[in-house]
Design a protein around this motif. Structure first.
Motif, PDB file in Angstrom:
ATOM      1  N   PRO A 278      88.078   7.977  43.605  1.00  0.00           N
ATOM      2  CA  PRO A 278      86.604   8.200  42.331  1.00  0.00           C
ATOM      3  C   PRO A 278      86.209   6.337  42.318  1.00  0.00           C
ATOM      4  CG  PRO A 278      88.907   8.811  41.381  1.00  0.00           C
ATOM      5  CD  PRO A 278      89.048   8.327  42.986  1.00  0.00           C
ATOM      6  N   CYS A 279      84.270   6.855  42.492  1.00  0.00           N
ATOM      7  CA  CYS A 279      83.342   5.758  42.409  1.00  0.00           C
ATOM      8  C   CYS A 279      82.984   4.868  41.040  1.00  0.00           C
ATOM      9  CB  CYS A 279      82.367   5.517  43.991  1.00  0.00           C
ATOM     10  SG  CYS A 279      81.781   4.382  44.033  1.00  0.00           S
ATOM     11  N   PRO A 280      83.538   3.707  40.581  1.00  0.00           N
ATOM     12  CA  PRO A 280      82.955   3.202  39.533  1.00  0.00           C
ATOM     13  C   PRO A 280      81.231   3.411  39.542  1.00  0.00           C
ATOM     14  CG  PRO A 280      84.502   1.834  40.746  1.00  0.00           C
ATOM     15  CD  PRO A 280      84.333   3.165  41.729  1.00  0.00           C
ATOM     16  N   GLY A 281      80.996   3.322  37.975  1.00  0.00           N
ATOM     17  CA  GLY A 281      80.056   3.746  37.986  1.00  0.00           C
ATOM     18  C   GLY A 281      78.329   2.610  38.298  1.00  0.00           C
ATOM     19  N   LYS A 282      79.714   1.342  38.043  1.00  0.00           N
ATOM     20  CA  LYS A 282      78.470  -0.290  38.440  1.00  0.00           C
ATOM     21  C   LYS A 282      77.714  -0.125  39.939  1.00  0.00           C
ATOM     22  CE  LYS A 282      81.505  -3.197  35.853  1.00  0.00           C
ATOM     23  NZ  LYS A 282      82.736  -4.175  35.454  1.00  0.00           N
ATOM     24  N   VAL A 283      78.112   1.191  40.967  1.00  0.00           N
ATOM     25  CA  VAL A 283      78.140   0.919  42.046  1.00  0.00           C
ATOM     26  C   VAL A 283      76.583   1.733  42.518  1.00  0.00           C
ATOM     27  CG1 VAL A 283      79.268   1.719  44.414  1.00  0.00           C
ATOM     28  CG2 VAL A 283      80.497   0.794  42.853  1.00  0.00           C
ATOM     29  N   TYR A 284      76.524   3.053  41.792  1.00  0.00           N
ATOM     30  CA  TYR A 284      75.729   3.574  41.564  1.00  0.00           C
ATOM     31  C   TYR A 284      74.680   2.694  40.949  1.00  0.00           C
ATOM     32  CZ  TYR A 284      78.666   8.133  41.945  1.00  0.00           C
ATOM     33  OH  TYR A 284      78.864   9.552  42.175  1.00  0.00           O
ATOM     34  N   GLU A 285      74.856   2.209  39.824  1.00  0.00           N
ATOM     35  CA  GLU A 285      73.892   1.443  38.607  1.00  0.00           C
ATOM     36  C   GLU A 285      73.333  -0.075  40.012  1.00  0.00           C
ATOM     37  OE1 GLU A 285      72.367   1.670  37.131  1.00  0.00           O
ATOM     38  OE2 GLU A 285      73.796   3.773  36.251  1.00  0.00           O
ATOM     39  N   PHE A 286      73.697  -0.787  41.288  1.00  0.00           N
ATOM     40  CA  PHE A 286      73.701  -1.216  42.005  1.00  0.00           C
ATOM     41  C   PHE A 286      72.559  -0.930  42.614  1.00  0.00           C
ATOM     42  CE2 PHE A 286      73.995  -3.154  46.524  1.00  0.00           C
ATOM     43  CZ  PHE A 286      73.933  -4.935  45.676  1.00  0.00           C
TER      44      PHE A 286
END
Length: 497
Positions: A278-286
């Protein structure tokens, strides 16, 4: 009775795109075009036949990411042998155990990894890749014939990670591998101008089947890199003008720490993919800030691994998207009935990309494949647009005080906190509650946070019964060889093992 026969599609590709670059070795910059790849595969096939390999024989391959991996993979495909790439990070005793299980007829290894195979020297003939390659390439012509193969014949056997028990040999047929590649090309709109760097290990389905084999089918370029280094990765993505790449969340964490990654525009990149965990939301925001498409995938060795498609312009945070063109998806409850939208149930997958069987394990095969559906053991839900969300593993679901709690949604939320780098949540036995929600947190460099801070942050999103009762701050979360958090190791950590 008619038999679906295998087409040697690499040979067809070599005739269509003979001079296009198929493989590129990032370490040596060696470029191998499709004509050469097909010729070398034929020569390896002849070499293996000379050493007695016939249809159905297992050929073990132990090496870091290397172009020879694909030469021998396709060679096995030409003669009906079963290609078995093993995890070179295992201990010699673990390699020995897997060798006993798959009983190979031939073993190839990279010179620096010879220590892994000394204990199994009597099991079958063994050849150092570097030594054998010189003999193979010097042959004027390779195999000019191929045995008749059925699409149901095995081509690949990939051993699962074994974090929940002994590794299982997942047998992928020609139909499995080819269907996954075709489905990926069609659903993800891959074209021959596409290029990727493969950092995921080629003993793993992500390194072989996620992008490498589909791109080779369409005539694209696959750059092979031995080990992931963030600075080298940034250079490689630019130098080779990569248009698509698959990395695991751990790799994205390392990249996001680099100023060069923040400032590089990556003009040729169509999309960054994340998988394996699972990928953390911080990566999406980046990536939203960088204005580069980013999407998260879902798969497993037993199915593809590619199963969903996301249109980056319609991406929803945390969603893996819609079912791909050539496969089927449904979510069921404990009684086997389809659930409604927004309800959580077990994810089932169907299609020609499903694995053939677990090696010499019919009982477990029958447990997970029923009526043409693969029971993934993963919990999922879908929304009104038929976009799917993975909630977590069925076996990871925590039942505390009679309530179902899904660790993945807690992990995603806690990881959103600016002080948190990574988070894992598990359920531990508890006399009163049945299980108690327990969290493990690693912090960003130089950051500080208290247990009360995390509790308060969780209460912004969840009811009190859901949030962790115990908090453990660790320097780093233990990972498997492909970057997944090793929850079994976390449990042992608290048990003092």
């Amino acid at each position: 009775m008619s038999m679906e026969r295998v087409t040697d599609w690499l040979h067809k590709r070599s005739m269509i795109s003979p001079d296009r670059i198929a493989l590129l070795d990032a370490a040596t910059n060696e470029r191998i075009d499709y004509r050469t790849l097909d010729e070398r595969a034929s020569k390896w096939a002849q070499y293996m036949c000379h050493h007695g390999i016939t249809k159905g024989d297992r050929v073990v391959f132990i090496s870091t990411n290397h172009t020879v991996c694909f030469e021998i993979l396709f060679a096995c495909g030409k003669i009906g042998a079963v290609f078995v790439p093993l995890n070179w990070r295992l201990a010699p005793s673990e390699i020995e155990s897997i060798a006993k299980n798959c009983t190979p007829s031939l073993l190839f290894y990279k010179k620096e990894l010879q220590f892994l195979v000394t204990s199994i020297s009597k099991c079958c003939p063994q050849f150092c890749i570097e030594d054998a390659a010189g003999k193979v390439y010097s042959v004027e012509k390779g195999m000019s014939y191929s045995p008749i193969l059925s699409l149901s014949d095995p081509w690949l056997m990939i051993y699962t990670g074994g974090t929940t028990g002994s590794p299982k040999g997942v047998v992928l047929s020609h139909k499995s591998v080819t269907s996954n590649a075709l489905n990926t090309v069609v659903s993800w709109n891959l074209i021959q101008e596409d290029c990727t760097v493969t950092y995921l290990p080629t003993f793993h389905t992500g390194g072989l089947n996620a992008l490498s084999i589909p791109l080779l089918m369409i005539g694209g370029k696959v750059v092979l890199a031995e080990r992931f280094d963030p600075e080298q990765a940034i250079r490689a993505l630019n130098e080779y003008e990569c248009s698509i790449v698959l990395l695991v969340p751990t790799m994205y964490h390392l990249l996001m720490e680099k100023d060069e990654f923040k400032s590089t525009p990556f003009p040729k990149m169509k999309v960054f993919l994340s998988g394996g965990a699972p990928c953390p939301g911080k990566v999406y925001e980046f990536f939203k800030e960088k204005e580069i498409p980013f999407k998260e995938g879902y798969g497993l060795t037993e199915a593809g691994p590619n199963n969903f498609y996301i249109d980056p312009s319609r991406m929803k945070k945390g969603s893996v998207g819609k079912a791909m063109m050539l496969n089927r998806v449904k979510v069921i409850d404990d009684e086997g009935n389809p659930v409604g939208r927004g309800e959580v149930g077990e994810l089932l997958l169907g299609g020609d990309h499903l694995f053939k069987e677990y090696w010499q394990n019919p009982e477990q095969t029958q447990q997970v494949i029923q009526d043409g559906w693969l029971h993934t053991g993963d919990l999922a839900k879908f929304d009104e647009d038929e976009d799917y969300y993975i909630v977590g593993r069925k076996k990871d679901m925590i039942i505390s005080g009679g309530e179902n709690i899904y660790p993945q949604e807690l992990e995603h939320w806690i990881s959103e906190h600016p002080a948190v780098s990574e988070c894992a949540v598990i359920g531990l036995p508890h006399e009163k509650w049945g299980e108690v929600v327990t969290s493990f947190i690693s912090l960003q460099k130089g950051a500080g946070i208290s247990t009360e801070d995390v509790k308060a942050f969780c209460l912004q999103k969840f009811g009190k019964y859901k949030i962790p009762k115990d908090y453990h701050f660790v320097k780093e979360l233990p990972k498997t060889d492909v970057g997944k958090v090793n929850k079994q190791a976390l449990t042992k950590l608290l048990q003092g093992q």
